[in-house]
Design a protein around this motif. Structure first.
Motif, PDB file in Angstrom:
ATOM      1  N   LYS A 109     -33.520   3.375  78.200  1.00 18.32           N
ATOM      2  CA  LYS A 109     -33.805   2.390  77.159  1.00 18.32           C
ATOM      3  C   LYS A 109     -32.765   2.421  76.040  1.00 18.32           C
ATOM      4  N   ILE A 110     -31.507   2.566  76.445  1.00 14.08           N
ATOM      5  CA  ILE A 110     -30.403   2.501  75.499  1.00 14.08           C
ATOM      6  C   ILE A 110     -30.170   1.047  75.114  1.00 14.08           C
ATOM      7  N   LEU A 111     -30.303   0.163  76.080  1.00 14.14           N
ATOM      8  CA  LEU A 111     -30.146  -1.281  75.873  1.00 14.14           C
ATOM      9  C   LEU A 111     -31.242  -2.023  76.628  1.00 14.14           C
ATOM     10  N   THR A 112     -31.456  -3.273  76.235  1.00 11.25           N
ATOM     11  CA  THR A 112     -32.380  -4.128  76.973  1.00 11.25           C
ATOM     12  C   THR A 112     -31.612  -4.837  78.090  1.00 11.25           C
ATOM     13  N   ILE A 113     -32.322  -5.513  78.943  1.00 13.51           N
ATOM     14  CA  ILE A 113     -31.691  -6.214  80.067  1.00 13.51           C
ATOM     15  C   ILE A 113     -30.690  -7.257  79.567  1.00 13.51           C
ATOM     16  N   ASN A 114     -31.049  -7.988  78.535  1.00 17.89           N
ATOM     17  CA  ASN A 114     -30.152  -9.014  77.997  1.00 17.89           C
ATOM     18  C   ASN A 114     -28.895  -8.405  77.403  1.00 17.89           C
ATOM     19  N   GLU A 115     -29.038  -7.286  76.707  1.00 20.19           N
ATOM     20  CA  GLU A 115     -27.890  -6.637  76.071  1.00 20.19           C
ATOM     21  C   GLU A 115     -26.948  -6.012  77.094  1.00 20.19           C
ATOM     22  N   VAL A 116     -27.523  -5.445  78.150  1.00 21.67           N
ATOM     23  CA  VAL A 116     -26.720  -4.766  79.178  1.00 21.67           C
ATOM     24  C   VAL A 116     -25.728  -5.723  79.821  1.00 21.67           C
ATOM     25  N   ASN A 117     -26.139  -6.930  80.056  1.00 18.57           N
ATOM     26  CA  ASN A 117     -25.277  -7.889  80.744  1.00 18.57           C
ATOM     27  C   ASN A 117     -24.127  -8.395  79.877  1.00 18.57           C
ATOM     28  N   THR A 118     -24.230  -8.217  78.578  1.00 17.22           N
ATOM     29  CA  THR A 118     -23.176  -8.706  77.685  1.00 17.22           C
ATOM     30  C   THR A 118     -22.155  -7.630  77.320  1.00 17.22           C
ATOM     31  N   LYS A 119     -22.419  -6.375  77.667  1.00 22.91           N
ATOM     32  CA  LYS A 119     -21.537  -5.263  77.288  1.00 22.91           C
ATOM     33  C   LYS A 119     -20.476  -5.014  78.353  1.00 22.91           C
ATOM     34  N   SER A 120     -19.307  -4.602  77.894  1.00 23.18           N
ATOM     35  CA  SER A 120     -18.230  -4.244  78.818  1.00 23.18           C
ATOM     36  C   SER A 120     -18.422  -2.803  79.296  1.00 23.18           C
ATOM     37  N   ASP A 135     -19.408  12.793  86.423  1.00 23.62           N
ATOM     38  CA  ASP A 135     -18.321  12.088  85.746  1.00 23.62           C
ATOM     39  C   ASP A 135     -18.713  10.613  85.612  1.00 23.62           C
ATOM     40  N   PHE A 136     -19.039  10.215  84.403  1.00 18.90           N
ATOM     41  CA  PHE A 136     -19.484   8.854  84.150  1.00 18.90           C
ATOM     42  C   PHE A 136     -18.364   7.842  84.363  1.00 18.90           C
ATOM     43  N   ASN A 137     -17.124   8.275  84.227  1.00 18.47           N
ATOM     44  CA  ASN A 137     -15.985   7.374  84.440  1.00 18.47           C
ATOM     45  C   ASN A 137     -15.863   6.929  85.895  1.00 18.47           C
ATOM     46  N   LEU A 138     -16.408   7.716  86.811  1.00 20.25           N
ATOM     47  CA  LEU A 138     -16.337   7.371  88.236  1.00 20.25           C
ATOM     48  C   LEU A 138     -17.497   6.489  88.693  1.00 20.25           C
ATOM     49  N   MET A 139     -18.471   6.291  87.836  1.00 20.57           N
ATOM     50  CA  MET A 139     -19.633   5.472  88.198  1.00 20.57           C
ATOM     51  C   MET A 139     -19.274   3.996  88.174  1.00 20.57           C
ATOM     52  N   SER A 140     -19.967   3.244  88.980  1.00 19.10           N
ATOM     53  CA  SER A 140     -19.758   1.794  88.999  1.00 19.10           C
ATOM     54  C   SER A 140     -20.421   1.162  87.769  1.00 19.10           C
ATOM     55  N   ASP A 141     -20.075  -0.073  87.517  1.00 18.24           N
ATOM     56  CA  ASP A 141     -20.670  -0.784  86.384  1.00 18.24           C
ATOM     57  C   ASP A 141     -22.186  -0.905  86.541  1.00 18.24           C
ATOM     58  N   ASP A 142     -22.635  -1.151  87.753  1.00 15.99           N
ATOM     59  CA  ASP A 142     -24.067  -1.276  88.006  1.00 15.99           C
ATOM     60  C   ASP A 142     -24.797   0.037  87.728  1.00 15.99           C
ATOM     61  N   GLU A 143     -24.186   1.148  88.101  1.00 20.24           N
ATOM     62  CA  GLU A 143     -24.804   2.454  87.848  1.00 20.24           C
ATOM     63  C   GLU A 143     -24.901   2.729  86.346  1.00 20.24           C
ATOM     64  N   LEU A 144     -23.871   2.366  85.607  1.00 16.41           N
ATOM     65  CA  LEU A 144     -23.902   2.541  84.158  1.00 16.41           C
ATOM     66  C   LEU A 144     -24.990   1.669  83.526  1.00 16.41           C
ATOM     67  N   LYS A 145     -25.134   0.460  84.032  1.00 16.70           N
ATOM     68  CA  LYS A 145     -26.170  -0.439  83.521  1.00 16.70           C
ATOM     69  C   LYS A 145     -27.559   0.119  83.816  1.00 16.70           C
ATOM     70  N   LYS A 146     -27.734   0.688  85.010  1.00 15.50           N
ATOM     71  CA  LYS A 146     -29.030   1.267  85.377  1.00 15.50           C
ATOM     72  C   LYS A 146     -29.378   2.445  84.482  1.00 15.50           C
ATOM     73  N   ILE A 147     -28.391   3.248  84.127  1.00 15.80           N
ATOM     74  CA  ILE A 147     -28.624   4.379  83.222  1.00 15.80           C
ATOM     75  C   ILE A 147     -29.068   3.868  81.860  1.00 15.80           C
TER      76      ILE A 147
END
Length: 68
Positions: free
Chosen positions: A24-35, A7-19
């Motif tokens: 390679k869905i997003l770059t490091i710079n893009e990940v930090n700007t997304k909600s 369940d992706f809804n139960l994952m933390s923000d950091d876990e979603l960013k790591k995925i």
């Protein structure tokens, strides 16, 4: 969103960013700007694309010449 008992809804923000970074869905710079909501949508879209492409790649067509 749930896939294979994950369940992706139960994952933390950091876990979603790591995925997003791992696949390679997003770059490091893009990940930090997304909600969180945007990250979930991007992951969902990525999974849907992969499942669609996977299904298309499994079907192989070839021509058979049958002469009598």
């Amino acid at each position: 969103m749930k896939l294979n008992e994950i369940d992706f809804n139960l994952m933390s923000d950091d876990e979603l960013k790591k995925i997003c970074l791992k696949y390679k869905i997003l770059t490091i710079n893009e990940v930090n700007t997304k909600s969180r909501k945007e990250l979930l949508k991007l992951i969902k879209d990525y999974i849907e694309r992969k499942l669609k492409n996977y299904g298309q790649k499994n079907v192989k067509t070839f021509q058979v010449n049958r002469s009598r």
